[in-house]
Design a protein around this motif. Structure first.
Motif, short mmCIF file in Angstrom:
data_model
loop_
_atom_site.label_atom_id
_atom_site.label_comp_id
_atom_site.label_asym_id
_atom_site.label_seq_id
_atom_site.Cartn_x
_atom_site.Cartn_y
_atom_site.Cartn_z
N PRO A 125 0.84 -1.22 0.00
CA PRO A 125 0.00 0.00 0.00
C PRO A 125 0.87 1.26 0.00
N ASP A 126 1.61 1.47 -1.08
CA ASP A 126 2.53 2.60 -1.18
C ASP A 126 1.98 3.69 -2.10
N GLY A 149 -1.53 4.06 -4.20
CA GLY A 149 -2.42 5.22 -4.04
C GLY A 149 -2.77 5.85 -5.36
N ILE A 169 -7.38 2.41 3.00
CA ILE A 169 -6.93 3.48 2.10
C ILE A 169 -7.98 3.67 0.99
N GLU A 205 -11.03 5.44 2.05
CA GLU A 205 -10.75 6.88 2.06
C GLU A 205 -10.86 7.46 0.65
N LYS A 207 -8.56 9.08 7.58
CA LYS A 207 -7.41 9.95 7.45
C LYS A 207 -7.33 10.90 8.63
N PHE A 241 -4.16 9.36 9.33
CA PHE A 241 -3.21 9.71 8.28
C PHE A 241 -2.62 11.10 8.45
#
Lengths: 473, 473
Positions: A324-325, A329, A367, A370, A424, A428
């Motif tokens: 999940p880098d 994204g 992620i 989001e 987030k 995040f």
């Protein structure tokens, strides 16, 4: 669910759409489709299609006839009626990742998926404010025997969420069993025959083939009036031409043939025009889905579905990244954004996937949730009215003033006491502690611990368990 | 540069655009703009604007007159004419991050930016296949004395790249000095007066003010016929109303006033309608740019610029994330994709930024360059012709065949021997070694070492050095 107020991306002109249609018809006339099921070939033949060996030649007229009663919109019913969703129009209904055989586990790396993973992802899907549809092969629970896997998955979806369901496409028996399971929860079989309660993926085999297991499942679901997604997963360069337009033509032939079959089984049964088609990285021969070709294919697929007046499926938070880098994204955002702008009505693979369709990840799921929230806001568009234009407020504040203390700002700010903080906001965007996989993993665990769902009726649950026990015997 | 073949996103109806225009005119009539420069106020007054104290009231008629000769398109000239770019039409010209005072250094964290950083980012911008414009405050080299910083930056851009330039907006003297520097490289002043050779950012102060330093620079650049971007960086909730439509109205008043001023200085001087406006996170009071509101503001800004027939600027690979993580990836992709779809002609902040506009990162720069490459492909759209539709190839291969060995696939595959491998192909998508910051940092260093640029003429370089020396004295 996302309500789209943006215009759909129309990437093709009307002339180009006609040309795609015409080319498709030529493919169907000259090559036809290889239909492996005898039963399906027989039904095609009885309805006037030319059949030679395993090749079935569906005519333009048969396709036109098939499309006359396919619904533009239909309601998918959940055990909690508040979670019913309308598929079609300006709605985009969301389902999480589907079919991955692997799971990426924090600190431990990739391993085959187990039932515990299925349960975890079901809970995350239940927790999400956006995911509408659960069940099906959310992730492949390889430690459950094959003969009851489909019903165990469905029971898990029913027990741990009260959202809509996906059904089994693994042949006639399993399709029938998923419908019988659902009938335990939804009053009776009569209700089901009149109301879609599960959506099922019927995949073609590219190029230009439909296998027996899939068409057998199609027969059952369409007969029960349950919606199917007829979808192609062609790959440019191997199972489709290496050009996108060619791949769209090929999948169009496949999907239209599948949809025609469903209408021969049961005229008016709900169908969705679907695609998971993508490209092959010709250096490695691997499927590659985190690329702009895929995002453009979404544009094309959705517009071709509109051309035929059909609801459409495609897209998702798709990436080829292994972790999940940043790459995960940006690829997931590109594909999800393109899918929404394309105007899809049903997005599978909305959350959780890494490494194309191979691996699910808890951290990636959050992620993606989001990303979905961001796109939901984006898809809302902009309002232009006197309150939003704020003329009087601008005049009040004047040159070099400040709007922070105005009533208008106060009226428009979100009340954080009333809204659940986004992921987030919780994890995040924290200046002291930026995002790390460790923190993301902690957040996942916290959500899984906190998660609650309106319980399934005890008696119903017992009946479901008994049904599963009986299959085993 | 990106060539857009997609349709521009039109988020507003014609009626909504008229309403935005009308509301803007009311703001300009009733509040006007606070113009801090006496010289600018005098010019406005001489041309018929009502002036009361520092408030200048530009009429609709004055704006209409100003817009009659603003060019739709113009060429920006580079020292290497192959790198000239056309601003306007279906082109989107790209410049990297701008103005960040900090740098995020691998393993060392955030620190103030230095000249060595400026040099590194200049080289990365030179290396990029997509970045067209360098120079300006690519990152703030805080170890260079303020009085020569602008010319040192320009010389660095001229020496280490042969791409287009940005000029100084820091008052009249520095603006003039950047133009004189350029005249050393571009034949003479006469060439410059006839050809745009640098683009300069003129920012308004929201709400509804233009300061002296900016309008002084505007006077110089417009007099020399050099293009300016008149841009607002209003922030909803503090320096603009908290509603997007209101923020767009406010910035419209600011930008149109600035553009009118430029046309009073020199009728027909090239101008770009610009925006870096965004929202404030009302929990913290911080600027927040990695959000869908910002992406929607791009849609609105570009469409309003089209309404006035002006080229537009906005967007970039914008994120609030502190590190090049998944959040940085998805926010940057969303904003860049929205910017391209909006139809901007000039995108500043295309690469390198983290933490809104505050911090530059080498690793993020390369990630963004990858995002730009993806979007360039996406923006190309899809072709529909006989070759792309591939009918004969589909018929040849038939049901359950394979396209890998067809001549068509061979003809369409990219020849990797001829193309530079994308960053991702070199480092990211490597199954054995997934992306890590360490690997990204190694890649940056490798590129910086490999980087070469056609050298600047020795004599020209000496003249530039002498010019800079003379400023110091």
């Amino acid at each position: 669910m996302i309500k789209r107020s943006l215009k759909n991306t129309d990437i093709f002109t009307d002339e180009q759409l006609d040309k795609i249609h015409k080319t498709t018809m030529e493919i169907l006339e000259k090559n036809g489709m290889e239909i492996l099921s005898k039963k399906a070939r027989k039904l095609f033949e009885e309805n006037g299609a030319k059949v030679e060996g395993k090749q079935v030649y569906v005519s333009e007229k048969m396709i036109e006839d098939a499309l006359t009663e396919t619904p533009n919109e239909f309601t998918l019913h959940a055990r909690n009626p508040n979670n019913n969703v309308q598929i079609g129009g300006k709605n985009t209904v969301l389902a999480p990742g589907y079919g991955a055989p692997f799971v990426m586990e924090y600190k431990k790396g990739r391993r085959r998926a187990l039932y515990q993973d299925y349960l975890n992802f079901t809970k995350l899907a239940g927790y999400s404010d956006f995911i509408d549809v659960v069940g099906g092969v959310l992730v492949e629970p390889t430690d459950i025997e094959d003969e009851i896997r489909h019903v165990k998955m469905m029971k898990t979806a029913l027990k741990y969420t009260d959202k809509c369901l996906m059904g089994s496409a693994m042949g006639a028996k399993k399709a029938e069993e998923s419908i019988e399971m659902a009938s335990i929860v939804f009053e009776d079989m009569d209700f089901i025959k009149k109301h879609p309660v599960m959506i099922t993926l019927i995949n073609t085999n590219s190029p230009l083939q439909i296998d027996e297991r899939m068409s057998d499942a199609l027969f059952i679901h369409s007969a029960y009036n349950q919606p199917i997604v007829v979808a192609s997963l062609s790959m440019t360069g191997t199972t489709a031409p290496t050009t996108i337009a060619g791949a769209l033509v090929e999948q169009n032939a496949e999907i239209l043939t599948g949809i025609t079959l469903s209408q021969l089984v049961n005229k008016g049964a709900p169908v969705i025009y679907g695609s998971a088609s993508s490209v092959v990285d010709l250096k490695t021969g691997n499927l590659a889905i985190g690329n702009p070709e895929t995002a453009k294919m979404f544009n094309g697929t959705a517009q071709i579905a509109r051309y035929y007046g059909l609801p459409s499926r495609g897209g998702g938070a798709l990436t080829d990244s292994l972790t999940p880098d940043a790459q995960a994204g940006y690829e997931s955002m590109m594909n999800f954004m393109s899918a929404i702008q394309s105007g899809f009505h049903f997005i599978l693979h909305s959350a959780g996937l890494l490494e194309n369709y191979m691996t699910m990840s808890l951290e990636k799921f959050l992620i993606d949730d989001e990303i979905i929230g961001i796109i939901e806001n984006f898809a809302n568009g902009l309002k232009v009215n006197d309150d939003e234009l704020a003329k009087d407020i601008i005049l009040d504040v004047g040159s070099s003033g400040n709007f922070i203390a105005t009533q208008h700002t106060f009226d428009h700010m979100r009340d954080l006491r009333e809204s659940r903080l986004s992921i987030k906001e919780r994890y995040f965007s924290n200046k002291e502690q930026p995002y790390t996989e460790e923190r993301a993993n902690k957040m996942c665990k916290e959500i899984l611990e906190e998660y609650e769902c309106p319980p399934l009726d005890k008696e119903v649950e017992e009946k479901l368990d008994n049904y599963i026990e009986n299959i085993k015997k």
